[in-house]
Write a protein that holds these residues in place. Sequence first.
Motif, PDB file in Angstrom:
ATOM      1  N   ASP A   1      12.672  27.611   3.601  1.00 43.39           N
ATOM      2  CA  ASP A   1      13.594  27.195   2.552  1.00 43.39           C
ATOM      3  C   ASP A   1      13.616  25.676   2.575  1.00 43.39           C
ATOM      4  O   ASP A   1      14.404  25.080   3.300  1.00 43.39           O
ATOM      5  CB  ASP A   1      14.977  27.789   2.821  1.00 43.39           C
ATOM      6  N   GLY A   2      12.705  25.063   1.818  1.00 45.48           N
ATOM      7  CA  GLY A   2      12.545  23.611   1.876  1.00 45.48           C
ATOM      8  C   GLY A   2      11.973  23.220   3.225  1.00 45.48           C
ATOM      9  O   GLY A   2      10.898  23.678   3.615  1.00 45.48           O
TER      10      GLY A   2
ATOM     11  N   ALA B   1       3.909  25.672  12.080  1.00 48.49           N
ATOM     12  CA  ALA B   1       3.501  24.365  12.597  1.00 48.49           C
ATOM     13  C   ALA B   1       4.530  23.318  12.174  1.00 48.49           C
ATOM     14  O   ALA B   1       5.081  23.385  11.080  1.00 48.49           O
ATOM     15  CB  ALA B   1       2.125  23.999  12.056  1.00 48.49           C
ATOM     16  N   GLY B   2       4.810  22.371  13.044  1.00 41.83           N
ATOM     17  CA  GLY B   2       5.743  21.295  12.739  1.00 41.83           C
ATOM     18  C   GLY B   2       7.193  21.624  13.023  1.00 41.83           C
ATOM     19  O   GLY B   2       8.080  20.808  12.756  1.00 41.83           O
ATOM     20  N   LEU B   3       7.482  22.815  13.564  1.00 44.78           N
ATOM     21  CA  LEU B   3       8.861  23.179  13.860  1.00 44.78           C
ATOM     22  C   LEU B   3       9.409  22.284  14.960  1.00 44.78           C
ATOM     23  O   LEU B   3       8.742  22.037  15.955  1.00 44.78           O
ATOM     24  CB  LEU B   3       8.944  24.639  14.308  1.00 44.78           C
ATOM     25  N   ARG B   4      10.608  21.767  14.751  1.00 46.03           N
ATOM     26  CA  ARG B   4      11.248  20.897  15.742  1.00 46.03           C
ATOM     27  C   ARG B   4      12.140  21.755  16.642  1.00 46.03           C
ATOM     28  O   ARG B   4      13.197  22.208  16.211  1.00 46.03           O
ATOM     29  CB  ARG B   4      12.031  19.806  15.033  1.00 46.03           C
TER      30      ARG B   4
ATOM     31  N   VAL C   1      11.701  22.175   9.966  1.00 50.06           N
ATOM     32  CA  VAL C   1      10.250  22.005  10.047  1.00 50.06           C
ATOM     33  C   VAL C   1       9.929  20.615   9.518  1.00 50.06           C
ATOM     34  O   VAL C   1      10.270  20.279   8.387  1.00 50.06           O
ATOM     35  CB  VAL C   1       9.508  23.084   9.224  1.00 50.06           C
ATOM     36  N   GLY C   2       9.303  19.806  10.352  1.00 45.40           N
ATOM     37  CA  GLY C   2       8.948  18.451   9.959  1.00 45.40           C
ATOM     38  C   GLY C   2       7.512  18.374   9.485  1.00 45.40           C
ATOM     39  O   GLY C   2       6.816  19.381   9.360  1.00 45.40           O
ATOM     40  N   ALA C   3       7.090  17.165   9.239  1.00 46.10           N
ATOM     41  CA  ALA C   3       5.705  16.941   8.822  1.00 46.10           C
ATOM     42  C   ALA C   3       4.779  17.307   9.971  1.00 46.10           C
ATOM     43  O   ALA C   3       5.089  17.076  11.133  1.00 46.10           O
ATOM     44  CB  ALA C   3       5.502  15.483   8.430  1.00 46.10           C
TER      45      ALA C   3
END
Length: 138
Positions: free
Chosen positions: A37-38, A96-99, A118-120
């Motif tokens: 979600d975004g 991938a990219g989960l903080r 989730v980041g870049a």
Amino acid sequence: MSTVTKFRDGTLAPFDWTNMSWFPLLGPTIRVEDYLDGDRYVVRAELPGIDPAKDVRITRTGDNLRLDVVRRESKADKVRSEFHYGSFSRLLPLPAGLRPETIAARYADGILQITATVGATEPTAQEIPVTVEHGGKR
């Protein structure tokens, strides 16, 4: 009683296909849905009738999220029960990219919801140049 032969309205009804489990050896599992979600990753798990403080354990290992749940059977006299009791677990791959520091969980109305930001992501593909050699020379 067997799912193949049951009594229905006092009569024997062989091969009651409507109530037969098609995968009896796989056993019960935790039903989940997950989505983005975004920039937010959301996991929702159906867990009615449990005490989340005592019966739920959530762990992150590498790129996976593991849910361990125990559903305890009440001691009431039952005529019929189709509920599944015991220990259940589910392993979910994380995007991938989960903080990891943003993972949070809450339980309400029989639904466990786990969220994380989730980041870049860094590009994981890298092109490798090929060095061409001719007769041992570069």
